[in-house]
Scaffold this active site. Sequence first.
Site, short mmCIF file in Angstrom:
data_model
loop_
_atom_site.label_atom_id
_atom_site.label_comp_id
_atom_site.label_asym_id
_atom_site.label_seq_id
_atom_site.Cartn_x
_atom_site.Cartn_y
_atom_site.Cartn_z
N GLU A 245 15.53 3.72 28.26
CA GLU A 245 15.93 4.15 26.92
C GLU A 245 17.45 4.24 26.79
O GLU A 245 18.00 3.96 25.72
CB GLU A 245 15.28 5.49 26.57
CG GLU A 245 13.76 5.50 26.57
CD GLU A 245 13.17 4.45 25.65
OE1 GLU A 245 13.80 4.13 24.61
OE2 GLU A 245 12.07 3.93 25.95
N PRO B 268 0.83 -1.22 0.00
CA PRO B 268 0.00 0.00 0.00
C PRO B 268 0.86 1.26 0.00
O PRO B 268 1.89 1.33 0.67
CB PRO B 268 -0.79 -0.12 1.31
CG PRO B 268 -0.74 -1.56 1.68
CD PRO B 268 0.56 -2.08 1.16
#
Length: 641
Positions: free
Chosen positions: A417, A196
């Site tokens: 993180e 797509p």
Amino acid sequence: MNQFYKNLALWLVIGLILIALFNIFNKPLNPGDGVVFSDFMDMIEKDQVSEVVIQGDTITGKNTEGQSFQTVAPPKDPDVIRLLREHDVRIVVVPPEQTSWYMNILISWFPMLLLLGIWIFFMRQMQAGGGKALSFGKSKARLMSDKKNKTTFKDVAGVDEAKEELHEVIEFLKEPQKFSKLGGKIPKGVLLVGPPGTGKTLLARAIAGEANVPFFSISGSDFVEMFVGVGASRVRDLFDQGKKNSPCLIFIDEIDAVGRHRGAGLGGGHDEREQTLNQLLVEMDGFENNEGVILIAATNRPDVLDPALLRPGRFDRQVVVARPDVKGREGILKVHTSTIPLTDDVELKLIARGTPGFTGADLSNLVNEAALQAARQDKIAVSMDDFEAAKDKVLMGVERRSLVISEKEKKTTAYHEAGHALVALLLPGSDPLHKVTIIPRGQALGVTQQLPVDEKHTYPKNYLYNNLAILMGGRAAEEICLGQMTTGAGNDIERATDIARKMVCEWGMSEKMGPLTYGTKEEQVFLGRDFNQQKNFSDETAKLIDLEVKALVMGGYNKAKELLTENLEALEKLSLSLLEKETLSAKEIDRILKGLPLEDDTDGNEDSKSSGLIDPASGKKAKDPDVGEDFIGGEGCPAPA
């Protein structure tokens, strides 16, 4: 508005007018209050009536006070006249009102006339629809004209091979003798296949703009209707229109709506969708010849299409419209930025390199977001900073600065993180870091983003091992620095488990299980060629698969824990900087690990400083701050035990 609805509204208005006229002309006269006949006789006997007007059976009169009234007397009752004369009431006799003959006919025949008009209306609609009631069987294909469509091949970039194939199709239609003189035949169908957003429909619009022949466009879902047989009828009508306008092009978007594998529906051979597909197969290559009619179709699900539809003679060519490479992305960006004012610092080549895997639709959205970002700040041109902000928004999600997060959660997110980022820096061959943030974006409380240097079509075994360690780096950092586990690693664990299971069951990357595929894709009849995993191995093998998947994930976890334990100082630096700055770029992380200030005010002796990171291969401190360069020749993460 459709002509059918206009005609229907017209006939409804005519019918309402006729009903209103009927009610008006049939409304009885009522000059006064109605009086019961017995009360009327009592009024006469009490001398309360001064005069009456007799018209047939209706008696209208006035009482002694001058008020009007009305009543109905029995037919030819002699007592009424006698009683009126005895009480000296003034009597006026009027002949009965005669209704015109045409009003009688209208009143008597009005229902029949109304039904006749409705019947004529439906008959006209049936004739206009080629014998199909209300023209349901007519094709909904739209004929594209040059005025409505200005797209050409100049507006399409990044799919050069597909453009060449389709440009040849247009030449077939313009100069058929060029190919037919050597015995070549015009292809009957071209199928555009690709993910797509890669530009399949855009290519079709470009063909419409380039070809000087009629171009019909229709969606696959337009054939499907609630009435049986309508889809097949529309296919016939579509190709009839094509033959009348030959040579021409017909474009069917999302053909998988009608071209799915037969026998996969609830209705079996009598399924309406299958009847539509059967008619399409016959029209494309059946007994009759459709010379000069070329069908172009687009789909992102070629795996579900019926094999009879894909064979040569129907779809002779399958054109793959793939995701663009870096050169293609640069060309697409040039097309989308051609009408947007840009500052001198914008480098489209750099943006193209930083957006691997983006489709044409993604890049169009990126340019639009950058333009909106610049407009919000009242700029007169779009700068590189706007593109960076737009890229972060597209890749990581919108910043949710309004989300209230406690200091404890913020600290946990920073260590989490930092763990991801540090493991990614320490492992050779991993994708370079792009940005680390602890500002909530999308559904995540923090994001560590890596961007590959070049396109990847296959993934080496060591690269996947590194990914497992990077994904588990957040959980490992939480345990090492905070001595706790949180739910923040849930998505990381899910992704790591999925990679490990594919390594074992699909990609044959497990030494114990060997290069075998475990589990087959089962075709579900009621889902129409949608796939589901089917177990085709023993319970003992399933147990071994589970153990091997666990070993791979735990190997990545142990590797991450080992690297972070050896580089606690760097982990602490990175975490504290994240708490302070909230968002760090790759260059800022590099400077932090070197011990340099984030501002660029150094005296030029950066190379003499060490990053403080431990080389995982030698166990010694890395001298070069760019850890990736040091380790690029290393052997990478060893296979987990």
